[in-house]
Scaffold this motif. Structure first.
Motif: not given
Length: 604
Positions: A309-319, A332-336, A338-342
């Motif tokens: 789910d963090a990968m999905v958020a990192a590429v710009g997909c909605p929740g 929290a998933v979106a923040e993780a 962003k901080r980790l990077g794709l």
């Protein structure tokens, strides 16, 4: 929308004896097309086929387990044979509908393809299709797991399937359509059953618990729905366990306790430690989870789902596209992500997936999980490395703003010694080739070796550039290896010789015993790292190539003459021109070979 009434094949009467209990998945099986949750496209197509009198003779229902294939086949059989039909809405009250629902109808035959897969069973089927139905309009054959039939059985079925009697309908159900011969597929109308969305599963579970007179936390049912991974039957089987585990009220803690999974808060804490690269805290969190009864493999699967789910958020997909995280976790998933990077997320997912695969064959599951967590904490910012590689592939040299200084203190201490070396090109053996002065090239704003590419070679702050020459080639290569951690640099340390072969060209040689190390260093991504480090150190774009040295005979082999067997020496002497000529003249042959006498005071 799905109806919450139970299936009529089992009563909910309190007088039911214990041995007559029917599981939830059977009691709440869909009884009409509008109860097929998540398969609206299939229900609409089959309903329209009946309404317009376009019913085919063979259908293929494909999809994952527990998504409604067999239920749809039964509903279709009822729609064709209902006393009020053919109709898209069977009454479910007549004797025909009820007998089909319970699987007892004599004209609707359900066959298990896994246990009736041979040619004899199909021959029996071919003989029976010509017999007309006893009381209904159509004789319907529902063959489940049809892909399990043998090749001979499929061949025996072909002719009957292509031109069956008008009173026969075939419905094939399978989870693996790729194993069905194309000759069978071409004779069927195919319907693909999709996985059911967690929201739809949770809504159906809520209807079931209400019908059962049990209360449940919505979050608990959502967790069950996500755990089912698109299978309605799996979710109902899990609910069946929970009804026995918590017969009055179902909570999130009950679900986690039964499944051996970690709660959202614990999983979020573990991920935060991974984001901060705090391996000690991550291992402590894993230990605390194990102490509370969390299964290690389940925790790693949860972590893999979180990273997905963090990968999905990192590429710009909605929740809404998250599959494993609840709406409360979206932020929290979106923040993780962003901080980790794709790139780092992808690497972490590979580490966790590899650990899960090994857990299936190892008794040391916890150790494998701890290794995976420590490796994730040791990941660098891979997004920056990917950008540097892309820039190198375009032919440029990254500037100081994109490449952090990578020289350790030990390497910086040897700058003065390297700067004292004379300029030029050569090898350890002292071979020399003229080289244009780097200062004259840099004065034109060009980087050597880039065909006039206007890329300024500005020194990084605190880093002194060194000119590559014959005398310092080995020292420069050693400094490059010292500045590059990782698998490739460790293999590169096995080099035997470093040779400057031309302007801005460096050849690193390995002995044949280290062929694998040469192969590792030649990988494009690894070679790019070496060339980037050389560019940072020398201010020039230097091309590296890797070669193998030929094995030289050992000194002991040179000093000790090889012992030749007597018969081999005889053959060698017989081939000498003078001996051959003597044999021709005198008809003689050599019978003994004597070594020449050794003079006193001299050795041979």
């Amino acid at each position: 929308m799905a109806n919450s009434r139970p299936n009529r094949d089992a009563s909910n009467s309190p007088s039911l004896r214990p041995h007559e209990y029917v599981v939830v998945a059977r009691r709440y099986r869909p009884q009409s097309f509008d109860e097929l949750i998540g398969q609206e496209h299939v229900a609409r197509a089959l309903s329209n086929a009946i309404s317009t009198n376009r019913v085919g003779h063979a259908y293929l229902f494909t999809g994952a387990r527990g998504v409604g294939k067999t239920s749809a086949a039964r509903i279709f059989a009822k729609a064709l044979n209902c006393i009020e039909g053919p109709t898209p809405t069977p009454c479910n009250r007549c004797d025909i509908c009820q007998s089909i629902s319970t699987g007892d109808d004599i004209d609707v035959l359900e066959i298990d393809g896994a246990s009736n897969r041979g040619i004899d069973e199909i021959r029996q089927l071919r003989q029976n299709v010509n017999v007309r139905p006893s009381r209904e309009r159509f004789k319907v054959y529902i063959i489940d797991e049809v892909h399990m039939l043998t090749r001979e059985a499929f061949n025996a079925l072909l002719k009957t399937l292509e031109e069956p009697p008008e009173h026969v309908k075939f419905i094939f159900c399978t989870t693996e359509p790729g194993k069905i011969p194309i000759t069978i597929l071409s004779r069927c109308q195919r319907f693909d059953f999709a996985g059911i969305r967690p929201a739809s599963i949770a809504k159906r579970l809520q209807q079931i618990v209400e019908a059962e007179g049990v209360s449940a936390e919505p979050e608990a049912l959502e967790l069950l729905a996500r755990r089912a991974a698109g299978s309605m039957r799996d979710s109902q089987s899990l609910l069946e366990q929970l009804l026995a585990f918590a017969p009055e009220r179902i909570t999130v803690a009950d679900v986690n306790g039964m499944l051996g999974t970690a709660g959202e808060e614990r999983l979020g804490t573990l991920v935060s430690h991974l984001v901060q690269r705090n391996a000690s805290a991550a291992l402590a969190e894993l230990d605390a989870a194990v102490q509370q009864g969390v299964e290690v493999s389940q925790l790693m699967e949860q972590l893999l789902g979180f990273l997905r789910d963090a990968m999905v958020a990192a590429v710009g997909c909605p929740g809404e596209m998250f599959l494993y995280s609840s709406p409360r976790q979206w932020q929290a998933v979106a923040e993780a992500g962003k901080r980790l990077g794709l790139e780092t997320i992808l690497a972490a997912m590979q580490i966790v997936d590899h650990a899960l695969a090994r857990m299936h064959y190892s008794a040391q599951g916890r150790v494998l999980a701890e290794m995976a967590l420590v490796r994730i904490c040791g990941l660098d910012d891979l997004a920056e490395i990917a950008g540097l590689i892309a820039q190198l592939q375009r032919g440029g040299v990254a500037g100081p703003e994109s490449v952090p200084p990578a020289l350790p203190a030990s390497a910086a201490a040897s700058d003065a010694a390297l700067k004292k070396k004379p300029e030029g090109i050569g090898t350890r053996e002292g071979a020399g080739v003229p080289q244009p002065s780097p200062s004259s090239v840099e004065a034109r704003g060009e980087v050597p070796g880039t065909s006039g590419l206007k890329t300024p070679a500005k020194p990084s702050p605190g880093v002194t550039r060194v000119t590559l020459s014959a005398e310092n080639a080995t020292e420069i290569w050693s400094r490059v290896l010292a500045s590059l951690p990782g698998f490739g640099a460790e293999h590169a340390k096995h080099f035997a010789r470093v040779v400057v072969t031309g302007p801005n060209r460096l050849a690193v040689s390995f002995r044949p015993a280290y062929t694998f190390s040469k192969t590792v260093c030649e990988r494009p991504e690894q070679k790019a790292k070496f060339e980037q480090a050389l560019a940072e150190l020398t201010g020039q774009r230097i091309t590296v190539e890797f070669t193998l040295l030929e094995d030289a005979p050992a000194a002991s082999e040179k000093a000790t003459p090889r012992v030749v067997p007597p018969h081999q020496r005889m053959l060698q002497v017989a081939q000498h021109p003078m001996v051959r000529r003597a044999a021709e003249l005198f008809g003689a042959r050599p019978v003994r070979v004597d070594d020449p006498p050794v003079e006193k005071g001299r050795s041979t």
